[in-house]
Design an enzyme around this catalytic site. Sequence first.
Site, PDB file in Angstrom:
ATOM      1  N   SER A 104      29.887   9.377 -38.513  1.00 42.05           N
ATOM      2  CA  SER A 104      29.243  10.288 -39.479  1.00 42.05           C
ATOM      3  C   SER A 104      28.263   9.535 -40.380  1.00 42.05           C
ATOM      4  O   SER A 104      27.175  10.047 -40.691  1.00 42.05           O
ATOM      5  CB  SER A 104      30.291  11.024 -40.321  1.00 42.05           C
ATOM      6  OG  SER A 104      31.192  10.119 -40.917  1.00 42.05           O
TER       7      SER A 104
ATOM      8  N   HIS B 208      36.927  11.165 -34.264  1.00 44.12           N
ATOM      9  CA  HIS B 208      36.523  10.823 -35.646  1.00 44.12           C
ATOM     10  C   HIS B 208      37.282  11.758 -36.600  1.00 44.12           C
ATOM     11  O   HIS B 208      38.504  11.828 -36.546  1.00 44.12           O
ATOM     12  CB  HIS B 208      34.998  10.932 -35.723  1.00 44.12           C
ATOM     13  CG  HIS B 208      34.357  10.378 -36.960  1.00 44.12           C
ATOM     14  ND1 HIS B 208      35.002   9.565 -37.845  1.00 44.12           N
ATOM     15  CD2 HIS B 208      33.096  10.537 -37.473  1.00 44.12           C
ATOM     16  CE1 HIS B 208      34.176   9.239 -38.837  1.00 44.12           C
ATOM     17  NE2 HIS B 208      33.015   9.827 -38.638  1.00 44.12           N
TER      18      HIS B 208
ATOM     19  N   HIS C 100      41.920   2.327 -34.338  1.00 46.70           N
ATOM     20  CA  HIS C 100      40.651   2.293 -35.086  1.00 46.70           C
ATOM     21  C   HIS C 100      39.683   1.336 -34.407  1.00 46.70           C
ATOM     22  O   HIS C 100      40.110   0.330 -33.827  1.00 46.70           O
ATOM     23  CB  HIS C 100      40.870   1.853 -36.538  1.00 46.70           C
ATOM     24  CG  HIS C 100      39.739   2.247 -37.426  1.00 46.70           C
ATOM     25  ND1 HIS C 100      38.631   1.454 -37.597  1.00 46.70           N
ATOM     26  CD2 HIS C 100      39.511   3.372 -38.152  1.00 46.70           C
ATOM     27  CE1 HIS C 100      37.786   2.066 -38.413  1.00 46.70           C
ATOM     28  NE2 HIS C 100      38.296   3.228 -38.754  1.00 46.70           N
TER      29      HIS C 100
ATOM     30  N   ARG D 149      43.975   3.529 -46.536  1.00 43.82           N
ATOM     31  CA  ARG D 149      43.848   4.945 -46.917  1.00 43.82           C
ATOM     32  C   ARG D 149      45.118   5.698 -46.507  1.00 43.82           C
ATOM     33  O   ARG D 149      45.539   6.632 -47.163  1.00 43.82           O
ATOM     34  CB  ARG D 149      42.604   5.558 -46.261  1.00 43.82           C
ATOM     35  CG  ARG D 149      41.301   4.842 -46.649  1.00 43.82           C
ATOM     36  CD  ARG D 149      40.129   5.318 -45.827  1.00 43.82           C
ATOM     37  NE  ARG D 149      40.291   5.054 -44.402  1.00 43.82           N
ATOM     38  CZ  ARG D 149      39.456   5.473 -43.465  1.00 43.82           C
ATOM     39  NH1 ARG D 149      38.388   6.175 -43.796  1.00 43.82           N
ATOM     40  NH2 ARG D 149      39.669   5.180 -42.197  1.00 43.82           N
TER      41      ARG D 149
ATOM     42  N   ASP E 241      43.752   9.522 -40.966  1.00 48.14           N
ATOM     43  CA  ASP E 241      44.048  10.907 -40.577  1.00 48.14           C
ATOM     44  C   ASP E 241      45.523  11.150 -40.274  1.00 48.14           C
ATOM     45  O   ASP E 241      45.944  12.299 -40.108  1.00 48.14           O
ATOM     46  CB  ASP E 241      43.206  11.281 -39.349  1.00 48.14           C
ATOM     47  CG  ASP E 241      41.722  11.195 -39.648  1.00 48.14           C
ATOM     48  OD1 ASP E 241      41.316  11.692 -40.703  1.00 48.14           O
ATOM     49  OD2 ASP E 241      40.977  10.600 -38.845  1.00 48.14           O
TER      50      ASP E 241
HETATM   51  N1  CMX Z   1      46.422   6.560 -28.411  1.00 45.12           N
HETATM   52  C1  CMX Z   1      46.334   6.226 -27.100  1.00 45.12           C
HETATM   53  N2  CMX Z   1      45.425   5.356 -26.627  1.00 45.12           N
HETATM   54  C2  CMX Z   1      44.614   4.760 -27.517  1.00 45.12           C
HETATM   55  C3  CMX Z   1      44.702   5.006 -28.889  1.00 45.12           C
HETATM   56  C4  CMX Z   1      45.639   5.969 -29.331  1.00 45.12           C
HETATM   57  N3  CMX Z   1      45.751   6.328 -30.614  1.00 45.12           N
HETATM   58  N4  CMX Z   1      43.782   4.254 -29.516  1.00 45.12           N
HETATM   59  C5  CMX Z   1      43.132   3.562 -28.571  1.00 45.12           C
HETATM   60  N5  CMX Z   1      43.628   3.872 -27.361  1.00 45.12           N
HETATM   61  C6  CMX Z   1      43.166   3.422 -26.044  1.00 45.12           C
HETATM   62  C7  CMX Z   1      41.717   3.859 -25.867  1.00 45.12           C
HETATM   63  O1  CMX Z   1      41.646   5.237 -25.486  1.00 45.12           O
HETATM   64  C8  CMX Z   1      41.243   2.881 -24.816  1.00 45.12           C
HETATM   65  O2  CMX Z   1      41.765   3.304 -23.578  1.00 45.12           O
HETATM   66  P1  CMX Z   1      40.880   3.200 -22.202  1.00 45.12           P
HETATM   67  O3  CMX Z   1      40.512   1.756 -22.089  1.00 45.12           O
HETATM   68  O4  CMX Z   1      41.811   3.701 -21.163  1.00 45.12           O
HETATM   69  O5  CMX Z   1      39.683   4.076 -22.437  1.00 45.12           O
HETATM   70  C9  CMX Z   1      41.967   1.610 -25.219  1.00 45.12           C
HETATM   71  O6  CMX Z   1      43.107   2.015 -25.994  1.00 45.12           O
HETATM   72  C10 CMX Z   1      41.133   0.651 -26.032  1.00 45.12           C
HETATM   73  O7  CMX Z   1      40.650   1.338 -27.177  1.00 45.12           O
HETATM   74  P2  CMX Z   1      40.394   0.541 -28.540  1.00 45.12           P
HETATM   75  O8  CMX Z   1      39.347  -0.472 -28.288  1.00 45.12           O
HETATM   76  O9  CMX Z   1      41.677   0.095 -29.135  1.00 45.12           O
HETATM   77  O10 CMX Z   1      39.859   1.699 -29.502  1.00 45.12           O
HETATM   78  P3  CMX Z   1      38.378   2.262 -29.621  1.00 45.12           P
HETATM   79  O11 CMX Z   1      37.635   1.422 -30.599  1.00 45.12           O
HETATM   80  O12 CMX Z   1      37.749   2.469 -28.298  1.00 45.12           O
HETATM   81  O13 CMX Z   1      38.642   3.714 -30.244  1.00 45.12           O
HETATM   82  C11 CMX Z   1      39.607   5.308 -31.671  1.00 45.12           C
HETATM   83  C12 CMX Z   1      39.025   3.895 -31.571  1.00 45.12           C
HETATM   84  C13 CMX Z   1      39.846   5.625 -33.138  1.00 45.12           C
HETATM   85  C14 CMX Z   1      38.593   6.305 -31.115  1.00 45.12           C
HETATM   86  C15 CMX Z   1      40.935   5.354 -30.871  1.00 45.12           C
HETATM   87  O14 CMX Z   1      41.857   4.474 -31.446  1.00 45.12           O
HETATM   88  C16 CMX Z   1      41.522   6.749 -30.786  1.00 45.12           C
HETATM   89  O15 CMX Z   1      41.149   7.508 -29.880  1.00 45.12           O
HETATM   90  N6  CMX Z   1      42.444   7.119 -31.735  1.00 45.12           N
HETATM   91  C17 CMX Z   1      42.993   8.459 -31.776  1.00 45.12           C
HETATM   92  C18 CMX Z   1      42.007   9.396 -32.465  1.00 45.12           C
HETATM   93  C19 CMX Z   1      41.913   9.122 -33.939  1.00 45.12           C
HETATM   94  O16 CMX Z   1      42.902   8.990 -34.633  1.00 45.12           O
HETATM   95  N7  CMX Z   1      40.679   9.083 -34.459  1.00 45.12           N
HETATM   96  C20 CMX Z   1      40.431   8.951 -35.898  1.00 45.12           C
HETATM   97  C21 CMX Z   1      39.834   7.605 -36.307  1.00 45.12           C
HETATM   98  C22 CMX Z   1      39.563   7.562 -37.787  1.00 45.12           C
HETATM   99  C23 CMX Z   1      38.426   8.480 -38.150  1.00 45.12           C
HETATM  100  O17 CMX Z   1      37.294   8.235 -37.728  1.00 45.12           O
HETATM  101  O18 CMX Z   1      38.659   9.480 -38.841  1.00 45.12           O
END
Ligand code: CMX
Length: 473
Positions: free
Chosen positions: A274, A304, A351, A360, A406
């Site tokens: 964002s 996000h 994250h 947070r 979140d």
């Molecule tokens: N549950 C399951 N798998 C997860 C995970 C979770 N909470 N977090 C990361 N992973 C997985 C990824 O999907 C990725 O899998 P693949 O290689 O199979 O695609 C792997 O672990 C590596 O990911 P990463 O490098 O640790 O995390 P990213 O930087 O790619 O993504 C985020 C970060 C936040 C998108 C991810 O942790 C996620 O999807 N979390 C759940 C959604 C969430 O809570 N989002 C809110 C974030 C805060 C905000 O912006 O408000």
Amino acid sequence: MVEDGLLPLNPHKQTTPSNHPNPFLFNLIFAGNMDQLKQLFYEKAQNAAKEVKELLKEHGDKKVDDVLLDQVFGGMRDITCMLWEPSLLDAEEGIRFRGYSIPELREKLPRAEGGTEPLPEGLFWLMMVGEIPTKEQVKWLTENWNRRANVPEHVFRAIDSLPHDTHPMTQLSIGVLAMQNTSVFAQRYNTGMNKSEYWDATYEDTMNLVARLPRVAAYIFRRTYHNGEHILPDISLDWAGNYTHMLGFNDEGFHEYMRLFLTIHADHEGGNASAHTTHLVGSTLSDPYLAFSAAMNALAGPLHGLANQEVIRWIQKMVDTLGTSKPTREQISEYVKSTLTGGRVIPGYGHAVLRKPDPRFMAQRQFAEDNIPDSDLVKIVWKIFDVVPPILSSLGKVKNPWPNVDAHSGAMLIHYGLKEFNYYTVLFGVSRSLGVLAATCWSRVLGLPLERPKSVTIDWVKEYLAKEYKAVV
Ligand code: CMX
């Protein structure tokens, strides 16, 4: 200090119309038309701009980063490539706003009378000028925003024209866009504004937009979930208190939680989707309404900001599936595993930058411990915190197994009666306006240019590897 808090600008140097670089600004400053925050911002920004100019003249050719192919294909993680003044994120320690951590903000920023949590107005002031404001300065800002908070009637009509099942984030984005016809920046640009005045018009749009957002956001809530029974603003309240009141809640405990919520969601440095969207769109000299509306579309993604609605949806489904509001750790563990087996992420965990529990999250946990320790839902959130990190770590690929911001908010909101979880990301969006628009003011005052990074194709990558590394791909 003169009336309305105006300070003399640079008292050591006598500025006159003839030696001031911009007569428009000279008149703003010396005719007393500049409010106290704008004047302080202008002073700070003048100094910063001078510093940046010297810094780049001397060091502009120095390297701050190398880019790996993994990063080109991997969402540009960690590439140091943009300027963002309001806050800075450390992977281990979490966010600092102008150098202050969240516990420090909770201690140092002014509060409402008898309150325990910071007023978001204080954080906005801090992000704009780098100084913790006084109680009087925060009071002035609340009053200033109250004076600017009138929302044009056509904005409500635009929102009302949408089907009731339009997601609240879509309504927010459209509501913000509908206000764009009032943009000071767009109007002045059309009449040939000098580029040295961009920051001034951006500041006015920022202040107006932040002031109006709670009314627009509350309108969306009441039309979507309360038969259009709207609640008028109460300008005796602060920005967060008034927003909560217009949503329909007058419990002081909830007002305090919302002050904390709207403070801690405000900014998370510049690279998150964002913030980066605001920066990118704003860099084309799209006005703050256009840039912020775009940012809300980025925030509305489940990876996000939408994660706050997904967390509570996921928890409620777990409670329904297990048939208990007091699940054991073992039951939660099984449910987490079934989510992962289904090819879904655990919302509220992980994250892109953080590598520790999100401060947070911890601030909300502390608030819950102090205020609502007996909520079943809050207790589930705490149990999930015990259960999820080891499971995510065991997958061997998740870089951060810890909760993010979140993971906690939904349980708090439900406790205070705000149960319509599809609305939660709007609360996040209202808060996020503070950081991303403060940053936009800085981008315009420093004259940051159009953002335009380089992209490449798969063929380009293969040719590059063959040429530079003699690699066969
Ligand atoms: N549950 C399951 N798998 C997860 C995970 C979770 N909470 N977090 C990361 N992973 C997985 C990824 O999907 C990725 O899998 P693949 O290689 O199979 O695609 C792997 O672990 C590596 O990911 P990463 O490098 O640790 O995390 P990213 O930087 O790619 O993504 C985020 C970060 C936040 C998108 C991810 O942790 C996620 O999807 N979390 C759940 C959604 C969430 O809570 N989002 C809110 C974030 C805060 C905000 O912006 O408000």
